[in-house]
Design a protein around this motif. Structure first.
Motif, PDB file in Angstrom:
ATOM      1  N   SER A  55      12.861  -7.756   5.279  1.00  0.00           N
ATOM      2  CA  SER A  55      13.111  -9.622   5.349  1.00  0.00           C
ATOM      3  C   SER A  55      14.216  -9.751   5.434  1.00  0.00           C
ATOM      4  N   LEU A  56      15.810  -8.593   5.209  1.00  0.00           N
ATOM      5  CA  LEU A  56      17.645  -9.532   4.785  1.00  0.00           C
ATOM      6  C   LEU A  56      17.483  -9.991   3.140  1.00  0.00           C
ATOM      7  N   GLU A  57      16.055 -10.612   2.420  1.00  0.00           N
ATOM      8  CA  GLU A  57      16.235 -11.197   1.882  1.00  0.00           C
ATOM      9  C   GLU A  57      16.617 -10.369  -0.080  1.00  0.00           C
ATOM     10  N   LEU A  58      17.707 -11.631  -0.476  1.00  0.00           N
ATOM     11  CA  LEU A  58      17.905 -10.301  -1.989  1.00  0.00           C
ATOM     12  C   LEU A  58      16.108 -10.167  -2.317  1.00  0.00           C
ATOM     13  N   MET A  59      16.425  -8.708  -2.830  1.00  0.00           N
ATOM     14  CA  MET A  59      15.217  -7.815  -4.080  1.00  0.00           C
ATOM     15  C   MET A  59      14.940  -8.366  -5.336  1.00  0.00           C
ATOM     16  N   ASN A  60      13.222  -9.040  -5.314  1.00  0.00           N
ATOM     17  CA  ASN A  60      13.754  -9.139  -6.827  1.00  0.00           C
ATOM     18  C   ASN A  60      12.678  -8.178  -7.201  1.00  0.00           C
ATOM     19  N   ASP A  61      11.889  -7.608  -6.768  1.00  0.00           N
ATOM     20  CA  ASP A  61      11.012  -6.172  -7.177  1.00  0.00           C
ATOM     21  C   ASP A  61      11.224  -5.330  -6.102  1.00  0.00           C
ATOM     22  N   PRO A  62      12.314  -4.692  -6.511  1.00  0.00           N
ATOM     23  CA  PRO A  62      12.688  -2.539  -5.486  1.00  0.00           C
ATOM     24  C   PRO A  62      11.874  -1.808  -5.499  1.00  0.00           C
ATOM     25  N   VAL A  63      10.731  -1.884  -4.924  1.00  0.00           N
ATOM     26  CA  VAL A  63      10.405  -0.235  -5.068  1.00  0.00           C
ATOM     27  C   VAL A  63      10.694   1.087  -3.699  1.00  0.00           C
ATOM     28  N   ILE A  64      10.233   2.078  -3.839  1.00  0.00           N
ATOM     29  CA  ILE A  64      10.853   3.133  -3.644  1.00  0.00           C
ATOM     30  C   ILE A  64       9.617   3.736  -2.925  1.00  0.00           C
ATOM     31  N   LEU A  65      10.195   3.466  -1.244  1.00  0.00           N
ATOM     32  CA  LEU A  65       8.877   4.546  -0.747  1.00  0.00           C
ATOM     33  C   LEU A  65       8.606   6.296  -0.582  1.00  0.00           C
ATOM     34  N   ALA A  66       7.673   6.932  -0.319  1.00  0.00           N
ATOM     35  CA  ALA A  66       8.287   8.411  -0.437  1.00  0.00           C
ATOM     36  C   ALA A  66       8.939   8.743   0.681  1.00  0.00           C
ATOM     37  N   SER A  71       6.793  -7.323  -2.509  1.00  0.00           N
ATOM     38  CA  SER A  71       6.474  -7.864  -1.780  1.00  0.00           C
ATOM     39  C   SER A  71       5.869  -7.051   0.044  1.00  0.00           C
ATOM     40  N   SER A  72       7.428  -7.238   0.763  1.00  0.00           N
ATOM     41  CA  SER A  72       7.575  -7.277   2.260  1.00  0.00           C
ATOM     42  C   SER A  72       7.023  -6.013   1.968  1.00  0.00           C
ATOM     43  N   ILE A  73       7.014  -5.080   1.657  1.00  0.00           N
ATOM     44  CA  ILE A  73       6.884  -3.418   2.042  1.00  0.00           C
ATOM     45  C   ILE A  73       5.442  -3.425   1.901  1.00  0.00           C
ATOM     46  N   GLN A  74       4.450  -4.539   0.835  1.00  0.00           N
ATOM     47  CA  GLN A  74       3.427  -4.473   0.930  1.00  0.00           C
ATOM     48  C   GLN A  74       2.518  -4.970   1.753  1.00  0.00           C
ATOM     49  N   ARG A  75       3.453  -5.748   2.572  1.00  0.00           N
ATOM     50  CA  ARG A  75       2.392  -6.535   3.715  1.00  0.00           C
ATOM     51  C   ARG A  75       2.991  -5.786   5.147  1.00  0.00           C
ATOM     52  N   TRP A  76       3.612  -4.917   4.854  1.00  0.00           N
ATOM     53  CA  TRP A  76       3.629  -3.517   6.244  1.00  0.00           C
ATOM     54  C   TRP A  76       2.247  -2.813   6.120  1.00  0.00           C
ATOM     55  N   LEU A  77       2.201  -2.318   5.566  1.00  0.00           N
ATOM     56  CA  LEU A  77       1.252  -1.529   4.679  1.00  0.00           C
ATOM     57  C   LEU A  77      -0.210  -2.629   4.873  1.00  0.00           C
ATOM     58  N   ASP A  78      -0.575  -3.367   3.684  1.00  0.00           N
ATOM     59  CA  ASP A  78      -1.323  -4.437   4.034  1.00  0.00           C
ATOM     60  C   ASP A  78      -2.038  -4.212   5.661  1.00  0.00           C
ATOM     61  N   ALA A  79      -1.268  -4.293   6.434  1.00  0.00           N
ATOM     62  CA  ALA A  79      -0.627  -4.780   7.784  1.00  0.00           C
ATOM     63  C   ALA A  79      -1.751  -3.261   8.887  1.00  0.00           C
ATOM     64  N   GLY A  80      -2.043  -2.662   8.184  1.00  0.00           N
ATOM     65  CA  GLY A  80      -2.413  -1.622   8.501  1.00  0.00           C
ATOM     66  C   GLY A  80      -1.219  -0.065   8.823  1.00  0.00           C
TER      67      GLY A  80
END
Length: 311
Positions: A13-24, A32-41
């Motif tokens: 999103s290039l926006e300030l992260m409020n809940d940063p998470v680490i992917l594998a 929220s951004s990476i979850q939408r990416w994953l939810d899209a398949g």
């Protein structure tokens, strides 16, 4: 307002992260951004394009703390995370909320005691942290979220054997949960644990080896720990000169790291095979079984087979 640091921006999103998470893959995104990416398949890392074998999202507590500090200093209001944990907290009844509030107060009190100038107070505090971290997943999560790791890591090189031992075991207890393993490494736990592995008492060195084994259960951590210049060499030294417990735990830690192919050549180049062969003639029981298992693993590499033949 100060310019937003690049590391605080979500790569999606290039926006300030409020809940940063680490992917594998080790990359950090806003949840929220990476979850939408994953939810899209999608089943690849947006930044590295690597295929994802695991889509688990691990909270990046260290970065979250830095973002909160920056936001507070610059008058920026962060959106509240909307992850499942937050939703559950919002739905909790008053008694559960009060219990969480009390737990946070206990952890905050322990952190203040860890920063005390009194030696005995710090000894008692880190012992309490060690015990609390063993209680439950909720207590471990609270300890990590309250920023305890930054207080614990310096204690591993404080030159007080009692504090160092309890600090290492506290980290070990915190690492039980997978979501903490990558977070601990991201906060610098490897350097601190390796220092304890090299300079601590016999018990501390053995506990440090167990902690490395625990952290290495996450694949991305195997590579991170192995790339640390003296992590494998410190384990090999413990294997060569440690007491029976130290030898056993060093063997287990080395086996865990050497599951990652690149670490096998690192270990072989540092003389691990010859030490293992020498231990076969003087060790028995459980340690001997672990030594044989590690030799079998190293023999899957050309370097390992060559070293075994030379030995």
């Amino acid at each position: 307002m100060a310019e937003l640091p690049e590391d605080f921006k979500c790569p999606i999103s290039l926006e300030l992260m409020n809940d940063p998470v680490i992917l594998a893959t080790g990359q950090t995104y806003n949840r929220s951004s990476i979850q939408r990416w994953l939810d899209a398949g999608h089943r690849s890392c947006p930044k590295t394009k690597q295929e994802l074998k695991d889509t688990k999202l691990i909270p990046n507590y260290a970065l979250r703390s830095l973002i909160h500090q920056w936001a507070q200093a610059n008058g920026v209001e962060l959106k509240k995370p909307s992850d499942l944990k937050t939703q559950l907290h919002n739905a909790a009844n008053n008694s559960e909320k009060e219990a969480l509030k009390q737990l946070k107060a206990i952890v905050d009190s322990l952190l203040r005691r860890l920063s005390s100038s009194g030696l005995q107070m710090r000894r008692d505090a880190i012992k309490d942290v060690r015990v609390l971290a063993k209680e439950s997943k909720d207590t471990r999560t609270c300890i990590a979220e309250q920023g305890a790791i930054a207080h614990i890591l310096p204690l591993l090189s404080c030159r007080d054997a009692q504090i160092e031992e309890n600090a290492v075991v506290a980290l070990l207890n915190l690492s039980v949960d997978d979501e903490n393993k990558v977070g601990l490494v991201a906060e610098g736990a490897v350097d601190a644990v390796v220092h304890a592995l090299k300079t601590g008492s016999a018990d501390t060195r053995a506990s440090a080896a167990v902690t490395i084994t625990s952290l290495a259960m996450v694949d991305v951590n195997k590579a991170t720990i192995g790339s640390r210049s003296d992590a494998i060499s410190a384990l090999i030294k413990l294997l060569a000169e440690g007491n029976p417990r130290g030898k056993k735990e060093a063997t287990t830690a080395l086996y865990s790291l050497c599951i990652y192919v690149d670490n096998r050549s690192r270990a072989v180049s540092q003389g691990l095979v010859s030490i293992l062969l020498s231990l076969l003639s003087c060790e028995g029981g459980d340690t001997a079984e672990r030594v044989l298992a590690l030799l079998d693993l190293l023999a899957t590499s050309a370097e390992g087979r060559m070293a075994a033949g030379a030995g």
